[in-house]
Write a protein that holds these residues in place. Structure first.
Motif, PDB file in Angstrom:
ATOM      1  N   LYS A 167      38.047  63.735  47.696  1.00 33.28           N
ATOM      2  CA  LYS A 167      36.166  63.938  47.303  1.00 33.28           C
ATOM      3  C   LYS A 167      36.200  65.091  46.452  1.00 33.28           C
ATOM      4  O   LYS A 167      36.888  66.335  45.636  1.00 33.28           O
ATOM      5  CB  LYS A 167      36.172  64.346  48.671  1.00 33.28           C
ATOM      6  CG  LYS A 167      36.204  63.253  49.266  1.00 33.28           C
ATOM      7  CD  LYS A 167      35.463  63.741  51.337  1.00 33.28           C
ATOM      8  CE  LYS A 167      35.725  62.560  52.022  1.00 33.28           C
ATOM      9  NZ  LYS A 167      36.898  61.810  52.359  1.00 33.28           N
ATOM     10  N   VAL A 168      35.066  65.581  45.191  1.00 32.80           N
ATOM     11  CA  VAL A 168      34.959  65.840  44.977  1.00 32.80           C
ATOM     12  C   VAL A 168      33.470  66.168  45.512  1.00 32.80           C
ATOM     13  O   VAL A 168      31.883  64.862  45.307  1.00 32.80           O
ATOM     14  CB  VAL A 168      34.378  66.331  43.492  1.00 32.80           C
ATOM     15  CG1 VAL A 168      34.042  66.663  42.320  1.00 32.80           C
ATOM     16  CG2 VAL A 168      36.192  65.805  43.291  1.00 32.80           C
ATOM     17  N   LYS A 169      33.045  67.268  45.381  1.00 37.37           N
ATOM     18  CA  LYS A 169      30.737  68.024  45.350  1.00 37.37           C
ATOM     19  C   LYS A 169      30.834  69.139  44.088  1.00 37.37           C
ATOM     20  O   LYS A 169      31.455  69.165  43.772  1.00 37.37           O
ATOM     21  CB  LYS A 169      31.389  69.188  46.837  1.00 37.37           C
ATOM     22  CG  LYS A 169      30.444  69.686  47.225  1.00 37.37           C
ATOM     23  CD  LYS A 169      29.936  71.080  47.653  1.00 37.37           C
ATOM     24  CE  LYS A 169      28.487  71.004  48.279  1.00 37.37           C
ATOM     25  NZ  LYS A 169      28.189  72.233  49.329  1.00 37.37           N
ATOM     26  N   LEU A 170      29.467  67.807  43.839  1.00 40.76           N
ATOM     27  CA  LEU A 170      28.638  68.467  42.372  1.00 40.76           C
ATOM     28  C   LEU A 170      27.350  69.639  43.276  1.00 40.76           C
ATOM     29  O   LEU A 170      26.621  68.934  43.850  1.00 40.76           O
ATOM     30  CB  LEU A 170      28.410  67.663  41.925  1.00 40.76           C
ATOM     31  CG  LEU A 170      29.970  66.738  41.246  1.00 40.76           C
ATOM     32  CD1 LEU A 170      29.793  65.447  41.725  1.00 40.76           C
ATOM     33  CD2 LEU A 170      29.422  66.525  39.936  1.00 40.76           C
TER      34      LEU A 170
ATOM     35  N   LYS B 126      28.317  74.165  40.063  1.00 39.61           N
ATOM     36  CA  LYS B 126      29.710  73.740  40.117  1.00 39.61           C
ATOM     37  C   LYS B 126      29.916  72.259  41.079  1.00 39.61           C
ATOM     38  O   LYS B 126      30.170  71.980  41.700  1.00 39.61           O
ATOM     39  CB  LYS B 126      29.473  75.320  41.585  1.00 39.61           C
ATOM     40  CG  LYS B 126      30.856  75.200  41.240  1.00 39.61           C
ATOM     41  CD  LYS B 126      31.957  75.575  41.381  1.00 39.61           C
ATOM     42  CE  LYS B 126      33.438  75.972  41.333  1.00 39.61           C
ATOM     43  NZ  LYS B 126      34.591  76.348  40.295  1.00 39.61           N
ATOM     44  N   ALA B 127      31.218  72.319  39.891  1.00 34.16           N
ATOM     45  CA  ALA B 127      32.091  71.216  40.185  1.00 34.16           C
ATOM     46  C   ALA B 127      33.226  71.154  40.977  1.00 34.16           C
ATOM     47  O   ALA B 127      34.329  72.294  40.576  1.00 34.16           O
ATOM     48  CB  ALA B 127      32.726  70.064  39.622  1.00 34.16           C
ATOM     49  N   GLU B 128      33.388  71.002  42.563  1.00 31.53           N
ATOM     50  CA  GLU B 128      34.898  71.254  43.279  1.00 31.53           C
ATOM     51  C   GLU B 128      35.328  70.278  43.886  1.00 31.53           C
ATOM     52  O   GLU B 128      34.486  69.742  44.764  1.00 31.53           O
ATOM     53  CB  GLU B 128      33.982  72.630  43.934  1.00 31.53           C
ATOM     54  CG  GLU B 128      33.491  72.541  45.405  1.00 31.53           C
ATOM     55  CD  GLU B 128      32.937  73.724  45.380  1.00 31.53           C
ATOM     56  OE1 GLU B 128      33.351  74.828  46.032  1.00 31.53           O
ATOM     57  OE2 GLU B 128      31.352  73.695  45.813  1.00 31.53           O
ATOM     58  N   VAL B 129      36.768  70.293  44.107  1.00 30.43           N
ATOM     59  CA  VAL B 129      37.581  69.589  44.554  1.00 30.43           C
ATOM     60  C   VAL B 129      37.659  69.836  46.365  1.00 30.43           C
ATOM     61  O   VAL B 129      37.597  71.249  46.485  1.00 30.43           O
ATOM     62  CB  VAL B 129      38.663  70.102  44.443  1.00 30.43           C
ATOM     63  CG1 VAL B 129      39.960  68.544  45.404  1.00 30.43           C
ATOM     64  CG2 VAL B 129      39.095  68.852  43.499  1.00 30.43           C
ATOM     65  N   VAL B 130      36.926  68.927  47.096  1.00 28.23           N
ATOM     66  CA  VAL B 130      36.838  69.085  48.586  1.00 28.23           C
ATOM     67  C   VAL B 130      38.109  68.822  49.532  1.00 28.23           C
ATOM     68  O   VAL B 130      39.166  67.506  48.979  1.00 28.23           O
ATOM     69  CB  VAL B 130      35.767  68.110  49.364  1.00 28.23           C
ATOM     70  CG1 VAL B 130      35.930  67.834  50.360  1.00 28.23           C
ATOM     71  CG2 VAL B 130      34.651  68.293  48.667  1.00 28.23           C
ATOM     72  N   GLU B 131      39.169  69.968  49.429  1.00 26.68           N
ATOM     73  CA  GLU B 131      40.860  70.043  50.255  1.00 26.68           C
ATOM     74  C   GLU B 131      40.697  68.999  51.468  1.00 26.68           C
ATOM     75  O   GLU B 131      39.846  70.089  51.658  1.00 26.68           O
ATOM     76  CB  GLU B 131      41.295  71.229  50.004  1.00 26.68           C
ATOM     77  CG  GLU B 131      41.272  71.866  48.398  1.00 26.68           C
ATOM     78  CD  GLU B 131      41.907  71.768  47.669  1.00 26.68           C
ATOM     79  OE1 GLU B 131      43.032  70.204  47.635  1.00 26.68           O
ATOM     80  OE2 GLU B 131      41.597  71.608  46.221  1.00 26.68           O
TER      81      GLU B 131
END
Length: 237
Positions: free
Chosen positions: A77-80, A232-237
């Motif tokens: 999953k990635v949150k943008l 910001k694009a961030e991987v949802v760990e």
């Protein structure tokens, strides 16, 4: 006799002073030379290490790289976060190269500061490019490569599907442009894209933000009049 003694003492004094003054200069020069040589060796070593560590993706190594990269991936999953709100996408596990590529670029910070540069009403929003110098600079730092299409996993271009456009430059095999992506807005979907482009994920949260982006005013080339940034694009760990 007195004059001879004075002359002798003067000559001895001059020899003594010359000896005392000369030695430290020679010693300092040798120490400086050793220091410079040592510093030069350290710099050469650092440059050599940096050259060895620098890795660029190419047409020749990209597939092998992402094959290895996806082996240990536990996230999907990635949150943008955009200038108009945020949304989250879930990536398909059985489209491994495209999933690995998107996670890799996200972790590299590539998408941060890029834009949704193409918006087609009731069709798609497309992101991953920008009209600044930073974006092509980041691409050069990562490498120049394309990804093979992966269209036979049964995924269709339903509304909310995350897919990868193909490069338009010398690309008869419809290889995917790895730095960009698009999201289908059409309801129920844009199925004429099936078989040509690779769906590799879907929006699972924040589709209202995608719809809001799709409604902005655009100009020539479907570029929005007001830039819409991926902050910001961030991987949802």
């Amino acid at each position: 006799m007195l004059l001879k003694k004075i002359a002798l003492h003067t000559i001895l004094l001059l020899f003594f002073l010359a000896g005392c003054g000369d030695s430290p200069v020679k010693k300092q020069t040798k120490e400086q030379a050793r220091s410079i040589e040592k510093d030069t060796t350290q710099i050469d070593s650092l440059v050599s290490e940096e050259e060895e560590e620098k890795f660029l993706l190419t047409e020749e190594n990209a597939i092998d790289f992402f094959f290895d990269y996806q082996k240990d991936l536990k996230v999907n999953k990635v949150k943008l976060t955009t200038s108009m709100g945020s949304f989250t996408v879930q990536l398909y596990d059985n489209v491994p190269y495209h999933k690995a590529n998107f996670i890799f670029l996200t972790r590299k910070g590539y998408f941060d500061g890029t834009q949704f540069h193409r918006v087609v009403k009731n069709f798609i929003i497309q992101g991953g490019n920008a009209d600044d110098k930073a974006t092509p600079d980041k691409r050069r730092e990562i490498g120049r490569y394309l990804l093979p299409p992966d269209t036979r996993k049964g995924y269709k271009h339903h509304r909310g599907t995350l897919s990868m456009p193909s490069s338009e430059i010398n690309n008869p095999h419809m290889l995917a442009s790895p730095y960009e992506f698009f999201i289908v807005v059409t309801n129920p979907g844009s199925y004429h894209l099936d078989g040509e482009y690779t769906p590799f994920g879907k929006v699972i949260q924040g589709m209202d933000v995608v719809d809001k982006i799709n409604k902005v005013r655009v100009g020539k080339g479907d570029w929005p009049f007001q830039n819409i940034y991926i902050e910001k694009a961030e991987v949802v760990e």
